[in-house]
Structures are given as structure tokens and as C-alpha cells.
Design an enzyme around this catalytic site. Structure first.
Site, PDB file in Angstrom:
ATOM      1  N   LYS A  53    -111.753  61.573  16.988  1.00 55.03           N
ATOM      2  CA  LYS A  53    -112.596  62.389  17.866  1.00 55.03           C
ATOM      3  C   LYS A  53    -113.173  61.523  18.982  1.00 55.03           C
ATOM      4  O   LYS A  53    -113.191  61.919  20.157  1.00 55.03           O
ATOM      5  CB  LYS A  53    -113.732  63.039  17.079  1.00 55.03           C
ATOM      6  N   GLN A  97    -120.347  64.257  10.271  1.00 58.23           N
ATOM      7  CA  GLN A  97    -119.125  64.344   9.492  1.00 58.23           C
ATOM      8  C   GLN A  97    -119.437  64.711   8.045  1.00 58.23           C
ATOM      9  O   GLN A  97    -120.299  64.117   7.406  1.00 58.23           O
ATOM     10  CB  GLN A  97    -118.369  63.007   9.544  1.00 58.23           C
ATOM     11  N   ASP A 120    -120.230  71.703  16.777  1.00 63.64           N
ATOM     12  CA  ASP A 120    -119.396  72.227  15.687  1.00 63.64           C
ATOM     13  C   ASP A 120    -119.552  73.737  15.559  1.00 63.64           C
ATOM     14  O   ASP A 120    -118.699  74.419  14.994  1.00 63.64           O
ATOM     15  CB  ASP A 120    -119.783  71.566  14.361  1.00 63.64           C
TER      16      ASP A 120
END
Length: 282
Positions: A53, A97, A120
Site C-alpha cells: 500500500k 492493519q 477504509d
């Protein structure tokens, strides 16, 4: 019939080129979109994914960094790290994460992320905005699925089976498909004769993590198949759909790997760009 491959890597490459142009425009105005990822612990697979990412963001001109915390970091310390990023005006997008270590409540951490930095799209605030038709960050995998489906034609009037009802993939993608005037059936482990009924659907989106769950013989001739499954079997990444049999029946199909995955990371970048734009709106 042999299905046309929905090549996520190629579609993502094209999409990211457009994002890069948008990033360059913002940078010419003195705005540098910034994505920061928080990882707790030293899980190799998670760290590799976080780094991918990070690299993807930097490749299109964004600033990106990783906040690494030890495996035994307390919940309070994780929340403090998130709050520090919430208060940092240089940071537009925050990702934490998952999974997190057992001593840290994942829901508390997700809820602690400022909604305007929740790229997200998992915050209850942003999920609520999605379902009430407001401007928001859409969860990245569902957004990536919709981008893949754009390459198959209009979704209006299509019948869709979404297999899996998670709040991360199944439920939001069902909402997005409904927004496009498709008729959606959300299936799960308690759905009677689930696999047998798939022949009734124009599109099948599967996100349950059960390798080989769906065979070509289960599908309607010409169906569009989006396989979100992601399971390691004998050191090989496989999806929910038996690709070899399904490709002989479907009109379009995603591979695993190389289908949905590249679009998920791309939509993280998309949402970070939106966060930077919205933050700087006059």
C-alpha cells in the site's frame, strides 16, 4: 464459451494513472495527499501488504508512511497513536492493519479513526452515510468490485447473488449494486440450497473464503463471476470459485490472484485522494 478475463492488474494500472494525474493537480496547489498505515506486531503477511500500500501510494506521487507498534502494545497506546494521526493536518488517510493482537479491541480502534480520515470506509459514521446516500468513503473492496463490473456493461436490471454478508464486502457491495438498479440477493451460510440456486443469477459475487465452493456447473450460462475469495491452499492463493470449470461457462470472470486484489489497494488510494480534496474544499 470461454470467459473474458477481468484483469484486475490492468484495470488498476489504468485507474491509478488517472489518480496520478489528480495527485499532480493537487500538488501544483501545494496539497500532497498523505496515507499513513498503522500496524501492530510483526506478522510477515500483514507487513508485506502494508508495504505494498505504501509503495502504491508513493508511486502515484502521494506521501505515505508506516507507524509500526510492537505486538504487546496496549489498547490505550494504539488509540493514542490513532489520535495523534487524527490531529495531524498533514495526514489525510489513516488505515489500521487488521487483525490486531488480542489485547486490542478492533472495533474501538476503528471507531477512534476520525471519519474524514477513515479511507477504509469502516467507521460506523461512514457506513451510515453509505446507507443513507450521503457523501462518504466506500469500503475499498466493494468499490473495486464495482470498478471491475463497469467493464462488463450496464448493471441495470441484472440479477445478482452476493455470497457472504460481511460488513466489509458483502453488505456494502449489495448496497452499491442496488444503487445501480440491479436486483440483489444476499446469501450466507444459512441460505437454503445456496449453490444450487446460483443458476438463476446473471452475476455472482463470492466473498466467503471457501476454496472451490462454486463450480462451473453451478452457474448460469454467460454469468459474470467476481471471486473475492482469498485462501492459501498448498502454498497457492485460490478463490471461492473453481476457475477452470467456471471460465467455460461465464462471460466474464476474475482470476485469483490478480482480480479483485489490485483494485482494493487502488481504492485505498482513491479514497485518500478524496480525503485530501474534501479537507481542502473552500
Amino acid at each position: 464459451m470461454t470467459a473474458e478475463l477481468l484483469n484486475g492488474r490492468e484495470i488498476a494500472k489504468e485507474y491509478r494513472a488517472g489518480l496520478q494525474s489528480e495527485v499532480e493537480k493537487l500538488k501544483s496547489q501545494g496539497i500532497v495527499p498523505n496515507l499513513t498505515v498503522v500496524i501492530v506486531g510483526n506478522d510477515g503477511a500483514s507487513l508485506s501488504y502494508v508495504r505494498s500500500k505504501n509503495k502504491a501510494a508513493e508511486k502515484i506521487g502521494m506521501a505515505s508512511s508506516i507507524v509500526r507498534l510492537d505486538e504487546d502494545t496496549s489498547e490505550e497506546e494504539v488509540l493514542a497513536a490513532v489520535e495523534k494521526l487524527n490531529n495531524d493536518d498533514k495526514v489525510n488517510g489513516i488505515l489500521v492493519q487488521v487483525p490486531l493482537p488480542s489485547q486490542v479491541d478492533e472495533n474501538k480502534v476503528i471507531e477512534a479513526i476520525a471519519p474524514h480520515k477513515d479511507v477504509d470506509g469502516f467507521s460506523p459514521v461512514n457506513i451510515g452515510r453509505l446507507y443513507t446516500g450521503q457523501r462518504t468513503f466506500v469500503p475499498c473492496t466493494p468499490l473495486g468490485i464495482m470498478e471491475l463490473l463497469k467493464h462488463t456493461g450496464s448493471l441495470e436490471g441484472k440479477t445478482v447473488a452476493v455470497v457472504g454478508r460481511s460488513h466489509i464486502v458483502g453488505q456494502p457491495v449489495a448496497k452499491l449494486l442496488t444503487n445501480e438498479n440491479a436486483t440483489v440477493t444476499l446469501m450466507h451460510s444459512r441460505t437454503k440450497d445456496m449453490v444450487a440456486s446460483l443458476k438463476n443469477f446473471d452475476i455472482v459475487v463470492s466473498a466467503v473464503g471457501k476454496p472451490g465452493l462454486i463450480k462451473g456447473s453451478d452457474l448460469k450460462e454467460g454469468a459474470i463471476v467476481i471471486d473475492v475469495g482469498n485462501t492459501v491452499v498448498d502454498e497457492k492463493l485460490v478463490g471461492d470459485v473453481d476457475f477452470e470449470s467456471a471460465k467455460e461457462v461465464a462471460s466474464y470472470i476474475t482470476p485469483v490472484p490478480g482480480g479483485v486484489g489490485p483494485l482494493t489497494i487502488t481504492m485505498v488510494l482513491n479514497n485518500t485522494l478524496l480525503a485530501a480534496k474534501w479537507h481542502n474544499e473552500k
